[in-house]
Design an enzyme around this catalytic site. Structure first.
Site, PDB file in Angstrom:
ATOM      1  CD  GLU A 154      57.707  -0.431 -28.467  1.00 26.00           C
ATOM      2  OE1 GLU A 154      58.689  -0.210 -27.738  1.00 26.00           O
ATOM      3  OE2 GLU A 154      57.536   0.123 -29.570  1.00 26.00           O
ATOM      4  CG  ASP A 170      65.443  -0.417 -27.403  1.00 26.77           C
ATOM      5  OD1 ASP A 170      65.984   0.658 -27.741  1.00 26.77           O
ATOM      6  OD2 ASP A 170      64.468  -0.474 -26.644  1.00 26.77           O
TER       7      ASP A 170
END
Length: 400
Positions: A154, A170
């Protein structure tokens, strides 16, 4: 709230589960223009020792317009076409990745916030609905990407510079580092695993009672990923009451003694004192004695998702306290260490009931830093690098 914490929280909030991703919104530290180039070179190096074809995707939000879209290898941003109901397949925007031992450089335009996906062997399947892009969610049994080996990093590149992190919030799957070089020639890196670290993480969770079902494999035996506990809860792979006994003990501890929360490292004089009342609510007061925040005993789901009763608004009181509590509960220090946050990582994950997933990932990082849960940046234990004057960035897939 620290700027890294604000950006990380937003990135986590847009992870697609069984819903639409709404995009990533950056929070700038300064309105001053950073010195980085308008198109930042991002080099993806493949030292995975795998022979599979590698595919890359640069997806995100144009922070100038708020539009969701994708970037080609030259750094040109295009908005997604309108979605349909039911969702239809998104255009194929894969960028050919480097083979083992090679590198590929793409460009990241300034004012973009999003993800770089990396998939081995097969292209990822994205779809578009009226609300936006539906991103891969392999914890869902019906997700078409369930049997694809993939991962993502990210980033936010805006007027505060480049923020880039590897993420295990996640799931954990493909070992890779993130890094940058700034205008002074300084190199920064995060996310490097110890030798055989990937295998050690899989083995640790496979052997841990209650966590073994979080390991996902392909029918051919390929170890694809380990799901984070929050995703395991969503799919019934982890007991929904796993933390409940610990949470009761932690909340009860502060019926007879105070809990001190000092959420701002740069402002150690700003303290909040918490006590649990007869109604089971943990209430915090400021230096004047005024009640400023209240937290009912959270559920296991609240903790693993850092949400619900531990929801953290973007303010200067409730949010920072909530973040601190959630981090302490993941690390199983709340109820045992009575001033939070704790900055000594050797004190983390020492109880029998703890976030064994995050423990396993942190244990196998060279510097001990990872994003095992949404607020792992409390105390600076996250796998993130930032610089206000970046000149180049990199993602390196390491051997596994």
């Amino acid at each position: 709230m620290h700027i890294r914490q604000k950006i990380r929280r937003v990135l986590t909030a847009v992870t697609a589960v069984l819903s639409l991703a709404t995009g990533v919104v950056a929070v700038s530290a300064s309105s001053a223009t950073a010195a980085g180039p308008n198109l930042l070179p991002l080099t993806i190096s493949n030292t995975s020792h795998r022979s599979d074809a590698l595919y890359l995707y640069v997806l995100g939000t144009d922070l100038n317009t708020g539009k969701l879209g994708y970037v080609n290898s030259s750094g040109v941003f295009s908005a997604w076409p309108p979605g349909a109901n039911p969702p239809g397949l998104a255009p194929d925007v894969a960028i050919k990745g480097p083979g083992n031992g090679s590198s590929t450089t793409v460009k990241i335009p300034k004012m973009l916030s999003g993800r770089v996906y990396l998939s081995f062997g097969q292209k990822l399947k994205f779809s578009l609905a009226p609300g936006g892009l539906v991103q891969p969610a392999p914890w869902a049994g019906s997700d078409p990407n369930r049997d694809i080996l993939f991962d993502w990093s990210e980033f936010t590149y805006d007027n505060a510079g480049l923020f880039i992190n590897s993420s295990q919030v996640d799931m954990f799957s493909v070992p890779h580092t993130v890094g940058l070089t700034n205008g002074a020639g300084e190199n920064k890196e995060a996310g490097r695993l110890k030798p055989n670290g990937r295998e050690n993480i899989f083995n640790a969770l496979q052997k841990q009672p209650g966590f073994s079902k979080l390991v996902q494999k392909r029918r051919d035996g390929t170890k694809l990923r380990v799901l984070a506990p929050g995703k395991g809860l969503e799919t019934g792979l982890l007991k929904p009451n796993y933390l409940d006994g610990y949470l009761t003990n932690a909340w009860n501890t502060y019926k007879s003694r105070p809990l001190t929360v000092v959420p701002f490292e740069a402002d150690p004089g700003k303290k909040f004192t918490g006590r649990t009342g007869g109604d089971g609510v943990l209430r915090f007061t400021d230096a004047s004695g005024k009640t400023v925040a209240s937290f009912g005993k959270p559920s296991t789901r609240d903790v693993f998702n850092c949400d619900g009763r531990l929801g953290a608004p973007n303010d200067q009181v409730v949010g920072p306290i909530a973040r601190t509590l959630c981090a302490a509960l993941h690390r199983s220090t709340l109820g045992y260490l009575h001033t939070q946050p704790t900055y000594d990582g050797r004190r983390f994950y020492q109880q029998r009931v703890t976030d064994h997933y995050s423990k396993a990932v942190h244990d196998q990082m060279v510097d001990g830093k990872a994003y095992g849960f949404a607020f792992d940046d409390v105390g600076h234990f996250e796998s993130l690098v930032h610089d206000g004057n970046p000149r180049s960035a990199r993602i390196t897939l390491t051997a596994f």
